[in-house]
Design a protein around this motif. Structure first.
Motif, PDB file in Angstrom:
ATOM      1  N   SER A  99       0.831  -1.198   0.000  1.00 35.97           N
ATOM      2  CA  SER A  99       0.000   0.000   0.000  1.00 35.97           C
ATOM      3  C   SER A  99       0.864   1.245   0.000  1.00 35.97           C
ATOM      4  N   LEU A 100       0.423   2.255  -0.746  1.00 36.53           N
ATOM      5  CA  LEU A 100       1.117   3.534  -0.842  1.00 36.53           C
ATOM      6  C   LEU A 100       0.099   4.647  -0.666  1.00 36.53           C
ATOM      7  N   ALA A 113       4.296  10.899   3.088  1.00 41.41           N
ATOM      8  CA  ALA A 113       3.780   9.766   2.315  1.00 41.41           C
ATOM      9  C   ALA A 113       4.460   8.492   2.786  1.00 41.41           C
ATOM     10  N   THR A 114       3.704   7.399   2.805  1.00 42.16           N
ATOM     11  CA  THR A 114       4.209   6.129   3.300  1.00 42.16           C
ATOM     12  C   THR A 114       3.942   5.006   2.312  1.00 42.16           C
ATOM     13  N   THR A 169       9.159  -4.025   3.452  1.00 39.12           N
ATOM     14  CA  THR A 169       9.975  -2.812   3.394  1.00 39.12           C
ATOM     15  C   THR A 169       9.052  -1.620   3.587  1.00 39.12           C
ATOM     16  N   PHE A 170       9.503  -0.668   4.387  1.00 35.60           N
ATOM     17  CA  PHE A 170       8.705   0.507   4.743  1.00 35.60           C
ATOM     18  C   PHE A 170       9.460   1.747   4.276  1.00 35.60           C
ATOM     19  N   VAL A 171       8.788   2.633   3.554  1.00 36.34           N
ATOM     20  CA  VAL A 171       9.394   3.879   3.086  1.00 36.34           C
ATOM     21  C   VAL A 171       8.509   5.042   3.512  1.00 36.34           C
ATOM     22  N   LEU A 190      13.110   8.067   4.670  1.00 39.53           N
ATOM     23  CA  LEU A 190      13.341   6.925   5.537  1.00 39.53           C
ATOM     24  C   LEU A 190      13.060   5.647   4.765  1.00 39.53           C
ATOM     25  N   VAL A 191      14.003   4.715   4.808  1.00 37.01           N
ATOM     26  CA  VAL A 191      13.813   3.388   4.217  1.00 37.01           C
ATOM     27  C   VAL A 191      14.110   2.379   5.313  1.00 37.01           C
TER      28      VAL A 191
END
Length: 256
Positions: free
Chosen positions: A90-91, A126-127, A139-141, A227-228
Motif C-alpha cells: 500500500s502507498l 507519504a508512506t 519494506t517501509f518507506v 526513511l527506508v
C-alpha cells in the motif's frame, strides 16, 4: 537490489505503521495537503545544510522546492521498483492516528523520526509498505516534507537522544505498553546527512500487539526526510544502499 524476502518464522508481524486498525497508508487518492511553508530565511537553511554536509562528509545539493503531500506520494518507490505484490502492498499519505508516545519525553524524537504519524504536529508525508507475494517481512518507506532547516534538526535530535534511549516504554493509541529499543548502526553516507538505526518493538502479547525488529536508514535532502526500513520478526539488517539511493533520486527529481 535485494528482492523482498519471505519469512518462515511463526507468529504475527504487525507493522509500526499499522499499530491500530485505522492507521497506515491506504489506496485512497491523496488529499492534496500542501507542504509546510518555509519559515526561516534561505540563508539560514543554506547554513544548516552546509554544516550538516561538513559533519558527514557529503556534499549538500542545491535546495529544491517544497513538496506537497500529493507530490510525496508520487515520489514513493513503486511496487515494481521493489518487485513487491501490488495487492498486499500500500502507498499513500501518512496517517497521524497511530501515534506512539514515549514514556521518556527525551526519547520522543526517535519515534517522531521513524514514523511521522507519531509527531505531535504531522507534516505532509507519504508512506509505502511493500510486501512480497507471501511472508510477513516488508519494506517501509516514508517521505516527509519539513520546514526550512527542520529535517537536519530532526536527525540531530534523534541522534542526540540515543545515549539515553537505548531502551524505553512507549504507548500506542490503544494504551498498550510497547517496549522499544534503539541502537545506532552504520550505513554509507547519503543525501546531506544519514542516520542508521536498529530498533525493536515488543509487547507482552505479540499476537495482538506490535512485535518486530526494524533496520532504518534515514537521510535528508534539503527539507525532505527520506526513511527506508526493513522489518522482520528478528534482525532484518539495514536496507540496501541501492534501494536508499533509488528513493533519494526520486525525491530529488520531484523537488527540481
Amino acid at each position: 537490489m535485494r528482492s523482498l524476502r519471505i519469512s518462515v518464522a511463526a507468529g504475527v508481524l504487525v507493522p509500526l505503521a499499522l499499530l491500530t486498525a485505522a492507521c497506515g497508508p491506504n489506496d485512497d487518492k491523496p488529499g492534496g495537503t500542501t507542504a509546510t511553508t518555509a519559515a526561516a530565511s534561505a540563508s539560514a537553511a543554506s547554513t544548516t545544510a552546509a554544516s550538516t554536509a561538513a559533519a558527514t562528509g557529503t556534499k549538500a545539493p542545491a535546495a529544491g522546492k517544497a513538496l506537497t503531500q500529493d507530490q510525496l506520494v508520487k515520489a514513493l518507490l513503486t511496487t515494481a521498483d521493489l518487485k513487491a505484490d501490488a495487492q498486499r502492498s500500500s502507498l499513500g499519505p501518512t496517517r497521524p492516528d497511530h501515534r506512539l508516545t514515549a514514556g521518556k519525553p527525551a526519547c520522543q524524537p526517535l519515534l517522531d523520526l521513524v514514523d511521522d504519524g507519531s509527531a505531535a504536529t504531522p507534516s505532509p508525508s507519504a508512506t509505502g509498505v511493500y510486501y512480497a507475494t507471501n511472508g510477513r517481512e516488508f519494506t517501509f518507506v516514508q517521505l516527509t516534507q519539513l520546514g526550512a532547516g527542520q529535517a537536519a534538526k530532526a536527525l540531530t535530535a534523534a541522534d542526540g537522544a540515543l545515549a539515553g534511549c537505548a531502551s524505553f516504554t512507549a504507548t500506542g493509541a490503544g494504551g498498550a505498553p510497547v517496549k522499544v529499543t534503539f541502537a545506532k548502526a552504520t550505513a554509507p553516507a547519503a543525501g546531506e546527512a544519514t542516520l542508521a538505526l536498529n530498533a525493536t518493538f515488543t509487547a507482552d502479547d505479540c499476537a495482538k500487539v506490535l512485535c518486530e525488529a526494524r533496520g532504518y536508514v534515514v537521510t535528508h535532502t534539503g527539507d525532505v526526510l527520506t526513511l527506508v526500513s526493513d522489518s522482520a520478526l528478528a534482525d532484518p539488517g539495514l536496507p540496501e544502499q541501492a534501494l536508499v539511493k533509488k528513493q533519494l533520486d526520486k525525491v530529488q527529481a520531484a523537488a527540481k
